[in-house]
Scaffold this motif. Structure first.
Motif, mmCIF file in Angstrom:
data_model
loop_
_atom_site.group_PDB
_atom_site.id
_atom_site.type_symbol
_atom_site.label_atom_id
_atom_site.label_comp_id
_atom_site.label_asym_id
_atom_site.label_seq_id
_atom_site.Cartn_x
_atom_site.Cartn_y
_atom_site.Cartn_z
ATOM 1 N N UNK A 1080 20.641 -65.730 -58.517
ATOM 2 C CA UNK A 1080 20.258 -65.050 -57.273
ATOM 3 C C UNK A 1080 21.443 -64.423 -56.526
ATOM 4 N N UNK A 1081 22.623 -64.502 -57.084
ATOM 5 C CA UNK A 1081 23.817 -64.047 -56.354
ATOM 6 C C UNK A 1081 23.825 -62.571 -56.030
ATOM 7 N N UNK A 1082 23.044 -61.765 -56.751
ATOM 8 C CA UNK A 1082 23.087 -60.312 -56.554
ATOM 9 C C UNK A 1082 22.618 -59.901 -55.165
ATOM 10 N N UNK A 1083 21.866 -60.757 -54.471
ATOM 11 C CA UNK A 1083 21.327 -60.392 -53.149
ATOM 12 C C UNK A 1083 22.227 -60.877 -52.019
ATOM 13 N N UNK A 1084 23.386 -61.427 -52.355
ATOM 14 C CA UNK A 1084 24.205 -62.086 -51.338
ATOM 15 C C UNK A 1084 25.460 -61.298 -50.957
ATOM 16 N N UNK A 1085 25.447 -59.956 -51.147
ATOM 17 C CA UNK A 1085 26.683 -59.191 -50.949
ATOM 18 C C UNK A 1085 27.301 -59.419 -49.573
ATOM 19 N N UNK A 1086 26.489 -59.409 -48.549
ATOM 20 C CA UNK A 1086 27.023 -59.559 -47.194
ATOM 21 C C UNK A 1086 27.627 -60.939 -46.970
ATOM 22 N N UNK A 1087 27.167 -61.903 -47.733
ATOM 23 C CA UNK A 1087 27.617 -63.287 -47.529
ATOM 24 C C UNK A 1087 28.820 -63.659 -48.399
ATOM 25 N N UNK A 1088 29.225 -62.718 -49.265
ATOM 26 C CA UNK A 1088 30.311 -63.056 -50.202
ATOM 27 C C UNK A 1088 31.576 -63.508 -49.484
ATOM 28 N N UNK A 1089 32.047 -62.775 -48.421
ATOM 29 C CA UNK A 1089 33.261 -63.259 -47.740
ATOM 30 C C UNK A 1089 33.123 -64.679 -47.212
ATOM 31 N N UNK A 1090 31.940 -64.983 -46.674
ATOM 32 C CA UNK A 1090 31.711 -66.345 -46.176
ATOM 33 C C UNK A 1090 31.796 -67.351 -47.322
ATOM 34 N N UNK A 1091 31.167 -66.989 -48.422
ATOM 35 C CA UNK A 1091 31.177 -67.908 -49.570
ATOM 36 C C UNK A 1091 32.604 -68.103 -50.075
ATOM 37 N N UNK A 1092 33.354 -66.997 -50.148
ATOM 38 C CA UNK A 1092 34.744 -67.114 -50.610
ATOM 39 C C UNK A 1092 35.558 -68.007 -49.675
ATOM 40 N N UNK A 1093 35.314 -67.853 -48.398
ATOM 41 C CA UNK A 1093 36.020 -68.685 -47.420
ATOM 42 C C UNK A 1093 35.667 -70.158 -47.590
ATOM 43 N N UNK A 1094 34.394 -70.413 -47.839
ATOM 44 C CA UNK A 1094 33.955 -71.804 -48.049
ATOM 45 C C UNK A 1094 34.592 -72.374 -49.310
ATOM 46 N N UNK A 1095 34.608 -71.565 -50.367
ATOM 47 C CA UNK A 1095 35.220 -72.042 -51.623
ATOM 48 C C UNK A 1095 36.665 -72.438 -51.369
ATOM 49 N N UNK A 1096 37.366 -71.585 -50.629
ATOM 50 C CA UNK A 1096 38.774 -71.865 -50.344
ATOM 51 C C UNK A 1096 38.932 -73.146 -49.545
ATOM 52 N N UNK A 1097 38.108 -73.304 -48.537
ATOM 53 C CA UNK A 1097 38.212 -74.515 -47.700
ATOM 54 C C UNK A 1097 37.870 -75.763 -48.497
ATOM 55 N N UNK A 1098 36.902 -75.649 -49.422
ATOM 56 C CA UNK A 1098 36.526 -76.818 -50.235
ATOM 57 C C UNK A 1098 37.645 -77.177 -51.214
ATOM 58 N N UNK A 1099 38.300 -76.153 -51.741
ATOM 59 C CA UNK A 1099 39.438 -76.431 -52.625
ATOM 60 C C UNK A 1099 40.549 -77.156 -51.870
#
Length: 1652
Positions: A1080-1099
């Motif tokens: 389902x990731x194809x519909x999440x373009x606007x949320x990608x920066x948020x997701x990337x930020x979350x990934x970074x914080x989780x790492x």
């Protein structure tokens, strides 16, 4: 054809018998036997023929064939023809006697063949064998043995031969000297005797009925004398035993008078052998035969021998027989036979001997004696008939014996007595009672006793007693009247409880037999049997023991069956009811097992049966008697809590059926007074009794309880219940507990319409005063009672209208009880019962307040989920208590589930569900396995309940679906299998709940969601691969079913799962995140920066390798869908990139296509923005500095990270040229560029916190990125070559950057040639870049490429050369210089191409030398240096036109301050001389112009300039037209030769003046110029040069010297000194003063006047 085939096959098999493998031999034997079944005669003949032909075949192989022959003969004896039999007999006889030595296996096999044939062909066999049994000759061992075996196998055929055989054999006995021959004669005599006895016993079937015992008596006696008198005394034990075995059967055949005569010696002789032999069986057997023979002849000698016999035989019985040694058991049997023989003949003396032994202190003696008693009771009944009373009375002592082995023996004696009428005698009842007592022994094994061969447990005594009692009841008819109804006396006494099952079975069998005799035969006659229990007692007893139907070997069914057959004796009105009800009750027991039976349901069935029984009797007097009897029996069950509890219920049921209220109150009073309150089962039972009684007598029950409350019992003073006056405080608490429990049972059992109005007024009023207690029992009873009251309210018909005003107070009290429980273990059921109570309380009106509800949920969760692991999950040493604790844990968890369901039921909405999981969430994620397990199990139960109860009327959003799925789906890979299974169930329910909220019917089936159930199988085993694959499949299902608006919340919650303490679950979360993003990731373009930020914080939060890898996969998936957004998001990360951002960049290298696209994006970002900005420094006069721009810097760092991943190799190869060019130019743009101030401080900060991964300095960063690009692009050799040459450091140096680029270009040309065409193509446009640095880098790169032939090979030469030529007008002086260097490099790179482009190259060089914007002459220097390299390859005509121009242009550089310019110009001048032939005069002039300079510069301070001068002079020599001078230059100016300058100059001047005297003035004038030279040695050399010139000039040319000029040169100090020396020389000074050899003067002394 068939015969020959079988014969061949048989022969092949027999050939194979030589195989040593036993298994092969066995198979050969079986095969021969199998063939013999179809063709016996053929096989036997084949075997015979084979053995005769193979006479030397070893005996072990012969044995196989002989055994096969024996089997074939045995199986086909009836069909065997006589001729074959003869063949076989002859063969076997020969095989048996071939060797005179005894070879047992072989000869035994042959003997067995003869015996087998002798079954039918005895005469033929005897005919053959007797030929080898000749009088006077000791026969072969196996001849005798064959006779013996034949006599056993074919009695009727062999006995007629025995007389003659015995006649021949007797003389041989004396000849036998060897033990084995004596043994075989004994063996033969034994079997002969047995055969004769069998023959005589079956004379009616015998072929010769006239044969008599006398026929053989004398021969047998003769043989006996030898055996007994001679051989029996032998020291060899085996021989003695063989003799004993023979003497027994022989004694039957001896003449009577001879036997009588021998007995006084024979019996003692045999008895004496017991001491010599440990194995007594053969002695006992022989002795028994002798005794029987003696009795048969009516011997009088036995009387005398009796004491000795009894004394010897009795210890044989007392020694226990070991079942593992069969001969000891057989010995016992033979000794008992001896006692039978003796008891039949001497009953009195035998009893007189035995009975006193029963009093022995030795256990074995007593047991052995009882065994003999049983034997003689059974085997000598007629002799013992009159002894019965005597024997019974002698059994009194054994009946009191506590030894288990004695008990067993006694039971066996009783069994024997029963069969022979002993128990009908006075004293027989004591025997029966003893038997029943043994049946009542506990069936569990007692304490371990010392290991003894005959050791018996009490269980074996009990089991043998039970079997004995049943056998006596069912098989011994004479016992019927003895046992019925006597056995009923044992039914009611409590001590016979364990014997109830066999008793009931026996009694039922006896009663049925009595009923068969007549209608009233089974009725109990109390007038004849005063000791029989009453019908009330029997009914009570049998009903109560039925409550535990599987105890005591399933006594419930036996008791009920007995009760059924006693129905007439209990009450005539019960026939119809019991005939119908009892079988169904028995069937219920038999259909179930102890584990499967629901005890509560079973007791309800029995109580209903009792209720129906009382209704059927319908006699108040009978019921009152029945109640009284039940109360009387209560104390009997003090050691049987379960049975007593049920009896209380029975009493309550009976009291309910009683119409006499006085009796009811009296019995209730009595129960309260006599109850044992310290026993839990009793308290429970008493309360049950009151509750059941209240069904019909509520008022009386409550009144009696009220009286009890008001009594002084709780004040410990004398009052109505005076029996309680001495109770302790603890007991008072137990009484309170019972009272409270009674109220609870009354509330739950009494009619609802009556009890609801009494609950708060009468019941709770008396309960509330006891809540403030620490006593566990009282606490549990309070909880239980409140629970039952709540149930009563809930189940009441008016429940909806009833408002329970004290509900909140009671809930709070339950919460306090739960809080007070310790969290380190579950020791009591307080939690469980309190939660059950709350479950019923919360559904009552009014509603709980929110704080009360929260407090209740949190307390219950903490009180249950936080407990340590259950007993079954870890070894806690609880031993036998573990099952109980495990059950308690299970019940407590069930109670928690039910309570939470009740609370959820009150708010069955998404909000209610969310609220519930807000409490459960932390427990689901706990790092303790047991907490997670319970929490997820509870969650699954709640969601299943929610789904089951859900009734959606309008479509509403299930707003928290994503959060809840994220809570459970990672648990599908939990370390515990149970958690994994329940987690799938949770996801399954959540998706169905979502479908319901979407409008689907509750019974709708979704195939995709149903697939989750199938996935559970994959979660059973802890195989990570399977687990994560299953998690992926679950995520795919979830991804397809989760609504779009829930997707982001699901992902965000999933990311929280990365920090799960269970590594498996955090891994599962990553698997699911990635699966969802793929789906389902194809519909999440606007949320990608948020997701990337979350990934970074989780790492940053989670430092786990698997998380890092999964996060990289997540970034890759997002990039594959939204690469531009991902790249922009990552480029926005703070510089320097931390390790997590670097890992995210590296994840983009996973797939070549995507990696290529991302690399292109990054290259575009590097190239698009300006590499730096000019910034003026605030310090005065410090100029401006270059500050790096951030985007290209970040993109460069990103390129480094991506290309540092090995997976990026393919993408780097695809973009090799653009990457190389961009990074090379990036390096050039960043040389000397600084980081912004903000980044400088940040880099310092990061380096102080820990070692930074790399420098952020723009140039270093670019260089490192270029290095990693080359390495990843397969050009490691380039990286190494540049590194070893120091090229990377040079590239970062602002002054020598172009040198570093040249090193790189050279390495590329050598190691990465095929890459160059594209690189060149990409670099050419940058030659017109506005940035000087880029043009310098490109020009330097191209210049060095031209130094290598690879450009020619790749057809790049013209392109690169043209571009270099075009750079000659570049505004940057360094570019112009590098362009000339490149053009000069063609001479070494592609020398063959120089001639072709000579004019152009020469023009470029000349232009370079003429460069006007070259203040330091660097361009000119490069032009001269390059031209020197090119000259060897240029066309002469091209140079001729420019020769003088070049020579004149370079002349000024000879005296340049720069050594490089001096060297290059002088070398070039030397090289130009090669082209001076066509214009000799003109160029000669140039040589003369430069000659003084060249000679003076031989004293140059720079060795390289000196070297250049030597070269130039050597080149000029041939063009000067002076052979002597040319030779001097060639000889003295060799590079490897040192030069004596003064001497050299003296000679040069001599040759100059000789050849060119007219040049004197010109040369002097040129030297004068150097009087002012900056170099001391040259200033000194100039006057010397003039002096030598003057010295050697002839008189005609002296006038050329201008003395004024010379004198004017004296102004230079050093030159002045040299001038004086010069004049001195001219005035006649000696040459040696200048360090020169004496050369003489070339002028007369007066010649100086000319100078003057």
């Amino acid at each position: 054809m068939m015969e020959s085939r079988i014969k061949r096959l048989a022969t092949t098999l027999m050939d194979a018998t030589t195989d040593k493998d036993p298994l092969v031999q066995e198979q050969i034997y079986n095969a021969l036997c199998y063939l013999g079944e179809s063709e016996p005669e053929e096989i036997l003949h084949s075997c015979d023929e084979y053995l005769r032909q193979h006479d030397k075949l070893a005996y072990p192989h012969r044995v196989i064939i002989l055994k096969a022959m024996e089997t074939v003969v045995k199986n086909n004896i009836a069909s065997l023809d006589k001729s074959t039999a003869k063949v076989v007999i002859f063969l076997a006889s020969n095989e048996m006697t071939k060797s005179k030595e005894v070879i047992r296996d072989w000869q035994q096999a042959a003997s067995s063949v003869l015996v087998a044939v002798g079954q039918r062909f005895i005469n033929k066999v005897m005919e053959e064998v007797l030929t080898k049994f000749q009088p006077g000759i000791l026969p072969h061992y196996f001849i005798v043995q064959t006779f013996a075996n034949l006599s056993v196998s074919n009695v009727f055929g062999m006995v007629p031969f025995l007389n003659s055989i015995l006649g021949t054999m007797l003389p041989m006995l004396g000849m036998a000297k060897q033990d084995h021959m004596k043994s075989v004669f004994c063996y033969a005599l034994q079997h002969f005797s047995e055969s004769i006895q069998e023959y005589l016993a079956n004379l009616d079937k015998a072929p010769d009925p006239t044969v008599r015992k006398d026929t053989f008596s004398n021969e047998i006696f003769s043989a006996y004398e030898v055996l007994f008198n001679s051989w029996l005394q032998h020291r060899e034990a085996k021989l003695r035993l063989a003799v004993v075995e023979a003497v027994g059967p022989m004694s039957y055949l001896m003449p009577s008078e001879k036997l009588e005569e021998q007995l006084p010696k024979l019996i003692p002789g045999i008895l004496a052998l017991y001491k010599k032999h440990a194995e007594a069986f053969y002695i006992s057997k022989s002795l028994c035969q002798i005794l029987e023979a003696s009795v048969n002849i009516g011997s009088r000698s036995l009387d005398v021998q009796l004491d000795a016999l009894l004394g010897t035989l009795h210890p044989q019985i007392c020694a226990p027989a070991d079942p593992s040694v069969p001969l000891t058991v057989k010995n016992h049997t033979e000794v008992l036979r001896c006692f039978t023989v003796l008891a039949c003949s001497f009953p009195d003396r035998v009893l007189a001997f035995l009975l006193p032994k029963l009093e022995s202190s030795n256990e074995r003696t007593r047991v052995g004696t009882l065994l003999i008693m049983r034997q003689i009771i059974n085997s000598a009944p007629s002799q013992m008939e009159i002894k019965k009373p005597f024997i019974l009375s002698s059994m009194k002592l054994p009946l009191q014996d506590s030894n288990d082995k004695v008990k067993r023996a006694v039971v066996q004696v009783i069994s024997a007595m029963a069969h022979h009428g002993y128990l009908e005698q006075p004293g027989g009842e004591a025997m029966l009672e003893y038997l029943v007592r043994q049946c009542a022994l506990p069936s569990e094994a007692p304490k371990k006793q010392p290991p003894d061969a005959d050791d018996l447990t009490s269980d074996s005594v009990q089991s043998i007693s039970v079997n004995t009692l049943f056998l006596l009841s069912t098989t011994v008819d004479r016992m019927n009247n003895v046992l019925w109804p006597y056995l009923l006396e044992f039914v009611t006494p409590i001590q016979f409880t364990n014997a109830l099952t066999p008793l009931c079975k026996s009694l039922m069998y006896l009663a049925v037999k009595k009923q068969e005799e007549g209608e009233n035969a089974s009725l109990l006659r109390y007038d004849l049997n005063g000791n029989l229990p009453s019908p009330y007692a029997l009914t009570t007893r049998l009903l109560v023991v039925s409550s535990q139907p599987y105890a005591g070997d399933c006594r419930g069914a036996a008791a009920l069956r007995l009760l059924s057959v006693l129905q007439y004796s209990v009450h005539p009105a019960l026939e119809q009811l019991w005939s119908k009800r009892v079988p169904s009750l028995v069937e219920h027991i038999e259909e179930n097992t102890e584990k499967r039976l629901c005890q509560k349901e079973w007791e309800e069935k029995l109580l209903l049966f009792l209720q129906e029984t009382l209704a059927a009797v319908s006699d108040n007097a009978w019921v009152c008697h029945f109640v009284t009897e039940m109360c009387r029996q209560l104390n009997s069950y003090n050691g049987f809590p379960l049975e007593k509890n049920f009896l209380y219920k029975c009493i309550g049921t009976a009291l309910g059926a009683c119409t006499s209220k006085d009796l009811v109150q009296k019995q209730l009073q009595e129960l309260l007074e006599t109850a044992r309150y310290h026993e839990e089962a009793e308290r429970e039972g008493l309360a049950s009794c009151f509750g059941i009684c209240a069904i019909n007598h509520l008022e009386e029950t409550l009144a009696k309880l009220e009286d009890f409350v008001r009594s002084d019992v709780f004040k410990k003073s004398v009052g109505l219940f005076s029996i309680f006056k001495d109770r302790s405080d603890n007991e008072v608490e137990k009484i309170k507990s019972t009272l409270i429990l009674c109220y609870g049972f009354v509330a739950v059992h009494a009619p609802k319409e009556l009890v609801l109005s009494r609950i708060e007024a009468d019941i709770l009023k008396n309960i509330f005063q006891y809540f403030n207690t620490k006593d566990l029992t009282l606490k549990l009873c309070l909880i239980r009672s409140i629970c039952m009251i709540s149930q009563a309210i809930y189940n009441g018909g008016k429940c909806g209208d009833f408002v329970f005003s004290r509900k909140a107070e009671l809930v709070a009290q339950m919460v306090e009880f739960i809080k007070a429980e310790p969290l380190d273990a579950m020791r009591t059921p307080v939690r469980q019962r309190a939660m059950v109570t709350c479950t019923y309380l919360v559904v009552l009106e009014p509603h709980l307040s929110d704080p009360d509800r929260t407090e209740l949920i949190d307390t219950c969760l903490a009180g249950v989920l936080a407990l340590p692991p259950e007993p079954g999950q870890e070894r806690d040493g609880s031993g036998g208590d573990a099952p109980h604790k495990e059950m308690l844990y299970g019940d407590t968890l069930s109670a928690l589930k039910d309570l939470l369901k009740s609370l959820l039921q009150r708010n069955l909405t998404p909000h209610g569900l969310q609220d519930m999981f807000a409490h459960l969430g932390p427990w689901i994620k706990s790092n303790k396995e047991q907490e997670r397990q319970r929490a997820v199990e509870v969650s699954a139960a709640l969601l299943d309940f929610y789904l089951g109860k859900l009734n959606v009327s309008t479509v509403v959003p299930f707003y928290n679906l994503g959060v809840l799925i994220a809570l459970f789906s990672p648990r599908c890979s939990d370390s515990l299998a149970s958690v994994r299974q329940h987690a799938v169930d949770c996801v399954y329910c959540l998706l169905y709940i979502q479908l319901c909220y979407e409008g689907f019917a509750r019974d709708h089936t979704d195939e995709m969601v149903e697939g989750l159930k199938a996935l559970k199988k994959g979660l059973e085993e802890p195989d990570f691969t399977v687990l994560f694959h299953t998690c992926h499949n679950i995520a795919m299902v979830v991804g397809k079913r989760v609504p779009p608006d829930q997707l982001m919340s699901l992902l965000l919650a999933m990311f929280e799962g990365l920090a799960d303490p269970d590594k498996n679950c955090s891994r599962a979360a990553t698997v699911m995140i990635n699966s969802l993003l793929k789906e389902r990731g194809s519909v999440l373009q606007e949320k990608v920066p948020d997701i990337m930020s979350i990934i970074h914080s989780k790492l940053q939060e989670v430092d786990e390798e698997h998380i890092r890898k999964a996060a990289q996969q997540t970034v890759y998936i997002l990039a594959s869908q939204h690469k531009s957004v991902v790249v922009s998001s990552l480029l926005g990360s703070a510089l320097p990139f931390d390790s997590h951002t670097c890992a995210m960049w590296r994840s983009l290298a996973a797939e070549p296509t995507l990696t290529s696209q991302i690399l292109e994006q990054l290259l575009e970002k590097v190239n698009r923005d300006v590499p730096y900005k000019e910034s003026k420094c605030f310090l005065l006069g410090s100029g401006s500095e270059r500050i790096a721009t951030l985007l290209p810097l970040a993109a460069t760092c990103a390129l480094y990270e991506i290309m540092s991943a090995p997976e990026s190799g393919a993408a780097v190869l695809g973009l090799y040229a653009p990457l190389f060019v961009t990074l090379l130019l990036r390096v050039s743009c960043t040389v000397g560029v600084q980081l912004p101030k903000s980044l400088q401080s940040r880099e310092r900060r990061s380096s102080s916190l820990g070692p930074a991964p790399r420098s952020l300095h723009p140039c270093s960063c670019a260089v490192e990125t270029l290095k990693v690009m080359l390495a990843r692009g397969g050009s490691e050799a380039v990286t190494r070559a540049v590194g070893s040459a120091g090229g990377w450091d040079l590239m970062a140096s602002p002054e020598r950057h172009h040198d570093g680029v040249a090193v790189l270009a050279g390495a590329m040309a050598r190691h990465a040639g095929p890459r160059l065409p594209l690189i060149v193509k990409n670099l050419i446009p940058t030659l017109s870049s506005v940035l000087d640095s880029q043009r310098i880098t490109t020009t330097a790169f191209f210049a060095e490429l031209l130094n290598n032939n690879v450009v020619n090979d790749l057809m790049l030469l013209e392109t690169v050369m043209d571009n270099m030529t075009g750079r000659q007008k570049d505004p940057c002086m360094l570019v112009r210089m590098l362009a000339l260097r490149g053009l000069g490099n063609i001479s070494s790179g592609s020398p063959e191409k120089v001639r072709k482009h000579g004019a152009k190259l020469l023009a470029s060089m000349v232009n370079g030398m003429d460069d006007k914007d070259d203040p330091h002459n660097l361009v000119a220097l490069e032009a001269m240096s390059s031209l020197s390299k090119l000259l060897d390859h240029l066309e002469e005509r091209d140079i001729q036109s420019m020769l003088l121009h070049i020579a004149i242009r370079i002349r000024p550089f000879f005296d340049s301050e720069q050594p490089d310019l001096r060297q290059s110009s002088i070398v070039l001048f030397g090289n130009l001389t090669k082209f001076s032939e066509d214009d000799c005069e003109a160029f000669f002039e140039q040589i003369l112009n430069g000659l003084v300079t060249l000679l003076l510069h031989l004293q140059d301070p720079k060795p390289e300039v000196v070297k250049a001068c030597k070269f130039a002079l050597r080149m000029c020599g041939p063009n000067m037209g002076c052979e002597g001078l040319c030779d001097m230059f060639l000889n003295h100016l060799r590079e490897d030769r040192s030069l004596h300058y003064g001497e050299f100059m003296n000679n040069v001047c001599k040759h100059l003046m000789q050849s060119y005297p007219e040049m004197l003035n010109r040369l002097i004038l040129t030297n004068l110029f150097y009087f002012k030279s900056n170099w001391v040695d040259i200033r000194a050399a100039a006057p010397m040069f003039i002096g030598f010139l003057v010295l050697h000039v002839d008189e005609d040319h002296c006038q050329q010297v201008d003395l004024d000029q010379l004198i004017s040169g004296e102004s230079v100090p050093t030159a002045c000194t040299a001038g004086e020396q010069e004049l001195g020389v001219g005035a006649g000074a000696q040459p040696r003063e200048f360090g020169l050899p004496s050369v003489g003067l070339c002028r007369a002394p007066g010649s100086c006047s000319t100078l003057g």
